[in-house]
Design a protein around this motif. Structure first.
Motif, PDB file in Angstrom:
ATOM      1  N   ARG A   1       0.898  -1.242  -0.019  1.00  8.67           N
ATOM      2  CA  ARG A   1      -0.057   0.246   0.049  1.00  8.67           C
ATOM      3  C   ARG A   1       0.838   1.012   0.040  1.00  8.67           C
ATOM      4  O   ARG A   1       0.480   2.266  -0.711  1.00  8.67           O
ATOM      5  CB  ARG A   1      -0.979  -0.133   1.226  1.00  8.67           C
ATOM      6  N   LEU A   2       2.003   1.170   0.719  1.00  8.27           N
ATOM      7  CA  LEU A   2       2.955   2.555   0.782  1.00  8.27           C
ATOM      8  C   LEU A   2       3.083   2.915  -0.397  1.00  8.27           C
ATOM      9  O   LEU A   2       3.521   4.114  -0.615  1.00  8.27           O
ATOM     10  CB  LEU A   2       3.981   2.103   1.717  1.00  8.27           C
ATOM     11  N   GLY A   3       3.551   1.828  -1.355  1.00 10.46           N
ATOM     12  CA  GLY A   3       4.344   2.152  -2.654  1.00 10.46           C
ATOM     13  C   GLY A   3       3.344   2.014  -3.830  1.00 10.46           C
ATOM     14  O   GLY A   3       3.515   1.958  -4.943  1.00 10.46           O
ATOM     15  N   ALA A   4       2.018   2.351  -3.492  1.00  7.18           N
ATOM     16  CA  ALA A   4       1.040   2.182  -4.485  1.00  7.18           C
ATOM     17  C   ALA A   4       1.261   3.116  -5.848  1.00  7.18           C
ATOM     18  O   ALA A   4       1.206   2.852  -6.822  1.00  7.18           O
ATOM     19  CB  ALA A   4      -0.510   2.394  -3.992  1.00  7.18           C
ATOM     20  N   GLY A   5       1.315   4.424  -5.565  1.00  4.87           N
ATOM     21  CA  GLY A   5       1.479   5.110  -6.528  1.00  4.87           C
ATOM     22  C   GLY A   5       2.828   5.248  -7.307  1.00  4.87           C
ATOM     23  O   GLY A   5       2.948   5.262  -8.347  1.00  4.87           O
ATOM     24  N   ILE A   6       4.082   4.776  -6.592  1.00  2.00           N
ATOM     25  CA  ILE A   6       5.171   4.522  -7.258  1.00  2.00           C
ATOM     26  C   ILE A   6       5.289   3.134  -7.954  1.00  2.00           C
ATOM     27  O   ILE A   6       5.735   3.177  -9.093  1.00  2.00           O
ATOM     28  CB  ILE A   6       6.424   4.481  -6.079  1.00  2.00           C
ATOM     29  N   ALA A   7       4.541   2.366  -7.331  1.00  2.00           N
ATOM     30  CA  ALA A   7       4.738   0.919  -7.910  1.00  2.00           C
ATOM     31  C   ALA A   7       3.773   0.879  -9.247  1.00  2.00           C
ATOM     32  O   ALA A   7       3.922   0.330 -10.371  1.00  2.00           O
ATOM     33  CB  ALA A   7       3.967  -0.025  -7.195  1.00  2.00           C
TER      34      ALA A   7
ATOM     35  N   ASP B   1       5.204  20.874 -10.202  1.00  2.00           N
ATOM     36  CA  ASP B   1       4.413  20.381  -8.935  1.00  2.00           C
ATOM     37  C   ASP B   1       3.279  20.836  -8.982  1.00  2.00           C
ATOM     38  O   ASP B   1       2.118  19.883  -8.465  1.00  2.00           O
ATOM     39  CB  ASP B   1       5.500  21.000  -7.787  1.00  2.00           C
ATOM     40  N   GLU B   2       2.586  21.922  -9.204  1.00  2.00           N
ATOM     41  CA  GLU B   2       1.474  22.491  -9.081  1.00  2.00           C
ATOM     42  C   GLU B   2       0.642  21.440  -9.918  1.00  2.00           C
ATOM     43  O   GLU B   2      -0.648  20.953  -9.448  1.00  2.00           O
ATOM     44  CB  GLU B   2       1.470  23.852  -9.515  1.00  2.00           C
TER      45      GLU B   2
ATOM     46  N   ARG C   1      -3.003   9.111 -10.016  1.00  2.56           N
ATOM     47  CA  ARG C   1      -1.802   9.150  -9.682  1.00  2.56           C
ATOM     48  C   ARG C   1      -0.827   9.822 -10.669  1.00  2.56           C
ATOM     49  O   ARG C   1      -0.504   9.240 -11.601  1.00  2.56           O
ATOM     50  CB  ARG C   1      -1.178   7.710  -9.426  1.00  2.56           C
ATOM     51  N   PRO C   2      -0.282  11.006 -10.196  1.00  2.00           N
ATOM     52  CA  PRO C   2       0.825  11.651 -11.338  1.00  2.00           C
ATOM     53  C   PRO C   2       1.852  11.129 -11.415  1.00  2.00           C
ATOM     54  O   PRO C   2       2.497  10.151 -10.671  1.00  2.00           O
ATOM     55  CB  PRO C   2       0.891  12.895 -10.346  1.00  2.00           C
ATOM     56  N   ALA C   3       2.663  11.366 -12.810  1.00  2.00           N
ATOM     57  CA  ALA C   3       3.767  10.615 -13.194  1.00  2.00           C
ATOM     58  C   ALA C   3       4.977  10.739 -12.395  1.00  2.00           C
ATOM     59  O   ALA C   3       5.666   9.969 -12.164  1.00  2.00           O
ATOM     60  CB  ALA C   3       3.831  11.010 -14.720  1.00  2.00           C
ATOM     61  N   ARG C   4       5.072  12.062 -11.685  1.00  2.00           N
ATOM     62  CA  ARG C   4       6.135  12.412 -10.991  1.00  2.00           C
ATOM     63  C   ARG C   4       5.910  12.217  -9.459  1.00  2.00           C
ATOM     64  O   ARG C   4       6.705  12.702  -8.678  1.00  2.00           O
ATOM     65  CB  ARG C   4       6.346  13.801 -11.240  1.00  2.00           C
ATOM     66  N   MET C   5       5.125  11.346  -9.199  1.00  3.90           N
ATOM     67  CA  MET C   5       4.803  11.037  -7.811  1.00  3.90           C
ATOM     68  C   MET C   5       5.782  10.637  -6.872  1.00  3.90           C
ATOM     69  O   MET C   5       6.024  10.948  -5.823  1.00  3.90           O
ATOM     70  CB  MET C   5       3.682   9.984  -7.522  1.00  3.90           C
ATOM     71  N   GLU C   6       6.467   9.602  -7.422  1.00  4.01           N
ATOM     72  CA  GLU C   6       7.773   9.316  -6.694  1.00  4.01           C
ATOM     73  C   GLU C   6       8.906  10.320  -6.438  1.00  4.01           C
ATOM     74  O   GLU C   6       9.315  10.267  -5.233  1.00  4.01           O
ATOM     75  CB  GLU C   6       8.473   7.851  -7.480  1.00  4.01           C
ATOM     76  N   ALA C   7       9.016  10.839  -7.539  1.00  6.70           N
ATOM     77  CA  ALA C   7       9.961  11.953  -7.303  1.00  6.70           C
ATOM     78  C   ALA C   7       9.573  13.137  -6.418  1.00  6.70           C
ATOM     79  O   ALA C   7      10.332  13.617  -5.588  1.00  6.70           O
ATOM     80  CB  ALA C   7      10.592  12.608  -8.589  1.00  6.70           C
ATOM     81  N   MET C   8       8.389  13.375  -6.578  1.00  8.39           N
ATOM     82  CA  MET C   8       7.857  14.477  -5.691  1.00  8.39           C
ATOM     83  C   MET C   8       7.437  14.191  -4.124  1.00  8.39           C
ATOM     84  O   MET C   8       7.600  14.835  -3.314  1.00  8.39           O
ATOM     85  CB  MET C   8       6.385  14.733  -6.008  1.00  8.39           C
TER      86      MET C   8
ATOM     87  N   ALA D   1      11.040  14.460  -2.776  1.00 10.49           N
ATOM     88  CA  ALA D   1      11.388  15.751  -2.684  1.00 10.49           C
ATOM     89  C   ALA D   1      10.510  16.683  -1.466  1.00 10.49           C
ATOM     90  O   ALA D   1      10.797  17.781  -1.341  1.00 10.49           O
ATOM     91  CB  ALA D   1      11.395  16.609  -4.088  1.00 10.49           C
ATOM     92  N   GLY D   2       9.270  16.011  -1.171  1.00 11.50           N
ATOM     93  CA  GLY D   2       8.630  16.323  -0.250  1.00 11.50           C
ATOM     94  C   GLY D   2       7.820  17.697  -0.891  1.00 11.50           C
ATOM     95  O   GLY D   2       7.009  18.152  -0.148  1.00 11.50           O
ATOM     96  N   THR D   3       7.303  17.539  -2.173  1.00  9.53           N
ATOM     97  CA  THR D   3       6.472  18.474  -2.747  1.00  9.53           C
ATOM     98  C   THR D   3       5.413  17.688  -3.240  1.00  9.53           C
ATOM     99  O   THR D   3       4.052  18.379  -3.521  1.00  9.53           O
ATOM    100  CB  THR D   3       6.964  19.104  -4.165  1.00  9.53           C
TER     101      THR D   3
END
Length: 380
Positions: free
Chosen positions: A9-15, A316-317, A328-335, A338-340
């Motif tokens: 569950r924690l990695g849902a968006g990343i996975a 980010d916006e 689930r946005p494409a940059r979800m893992e990187a954001m 980064a805390g954004t």
């Protein structure tokens, strides 16, 4: 074989991003962008990154000079596009957005570009399902946004011809005041669901409907190498009188005309704004994931505005605005790193399935051929 991964569950968006091994390397070559601004102005139509404009401020200036942006197939209730369009207008009031045919399919977007080629009404940008993106690269102009490196390689064509921007899981939305939660596909065959189960469009043309057949296939112990089990499932729904041949919209859901809907989880979640008893479930077992893709028309009338729009969507916006729509946005893992990322919105996403499949290019092509041959007869 379909691509299957396990997730937590924690990695849902990343996975979800990791599942999208799209075989983008098969899209070798690329399109040749046409046209330019003329004179000493940046050649917006051939720009492949901000560097070709000089700076981001130069890109903004070029887009403002054009003063318009033509978009197509962006319903305001789809992945929060209403708020996204409003945010872009607020940020760039000098640019008028011309919204065309919000409810057409991905295939219709490409047809509109070809039909209106050379006219100022042609769409500048596209929002497309993967199958259509893969088959239409000759229509696109390559472009890499400033946040390119944050986008997983699996979600982008290597030169930037098309890039995944948001995704989700195929789900079932239902009015919980009228129906119990479906625990399996077989539940929807029961008498309680008579004349109640709809899919979002025609699976021979619309990505969401195509994915519904894909989900039915893998939930029926089939694989994405052969969509026949999914076609058979909906044929059984039709025979039972439970399949509803009405395309769901916020209006049909609110009125109760389409009380049970196969659709992406972020689209189904949006219906709860109007129907408080509306709930969404992602079936246990194997799930079906997918991303939609951004692309720029190589013959865009407003090429700088088209590129500025892409920059906004992958900022980010823009990415958090997709998240606000349940996607689930494409940059979800990187954001996230980064805390954004908007953590509250991210934590509210529906629970992801333990196993997920995404079709390869060949599987998508073969499934499209099969659906073209058999879908209409199956649901007569």
């Amino acid at each position: 074989m379909a691509i299957i991964i396990r997730r937590t569950r924690l990695g849902a968006g990343i996975a979800l991003a990791a599942t999208a091994a799209l075989l983008l390397t098969s899209c070798s070559g690329g399109s040749t962008p046409g046209g330019s601004d003329g004179g000493d102005a940046p050649k917006s139509a051939t720009a492949t990154s901000v560097k070709d404009f000089g700076s981001f401020a130069d890109l903004e200036a070029a887009a403002k000079k054009e003063g318009q942006l033509n978009v197509i197939a962006l319903p305001h209730d789809w992945a929060n596009y209403g708020a996204i369009l409003d945010a872009f207008k607020k940020k760039y009031p000098e640019i008028t957005i011309n919204e065309q045919s919000p409810d057409v399919s991905s295939a219709d977007e490409i047809t509109a570009a070809k039909t209106n080629k050379g006219l100022d009404t042609a769409p500048d940008v596209f929002d497309l399902g993967l199958a259509v993106a893969l088959s239409s690269t000759d229509v696109f102009a390559p472009y890499k946004v400033q946040t390119w490196d944050d986008i997983p390689a699996e979600l982008k064509e290597s030169t930037g011809l098309f890039v995944g921007d948001y995704g989700g899981y195929m789900s079932i939305g239902y009015d919980s005041s009228k129906f119990p939660e479906p625990k399996s596909l077989d539940d929807l065959k029961g008498a309680k669901f008579k004349g109640s189960v709809a899919i979002n469009g025609d699976p021979t043309q619309a990505g969401a409907a195509f994915a519904a057949i894909g989900l039915a296939t893998v939930q029926s112990d089939g694989t994405l190498d052969d969509f026949q089990p999914g076609i058979d499932y909906f044929a059984e729904l039709q025979k039972a009188g439970n399949f509803l041949k009405v395309d769901p919209t916020p209006a049909t859901v609110a009125s109760g005309e389409t009380p049970v809907v196969f659709d992406w989880d972020y689209l189904n979640t949006a219906y709860s704004k109007d129907v408080k008893s509306w709930k969404v479930t992602v079936l246990p077992g194997t799930g079906y994931a997918g991303y939609y893709n951004q692309a720029i028309n190589k013959d865009a009338t407003h090429p700088a505005a088209a590129r500025l729009w892409q920059e906004f969507l992958y900022s980010d916006e823009g990415q958090n605005l997709y998240l606000a729509g349940g996607a689930r946005p494409a940059r979800m893992e990187a954001m996230t790193k980064a805390g954004t990322i908007d953590e509250k919105l991210a934590s509210a996403l529906p629970k992801a399935p333990e196993k997920t499949v995404v079709p390869t290019e060949k599987q998508s092509t073969d499934a499209g051929t099969l659906l073209g041959e058999k879908w209409a007869a199956a649901i007569q």
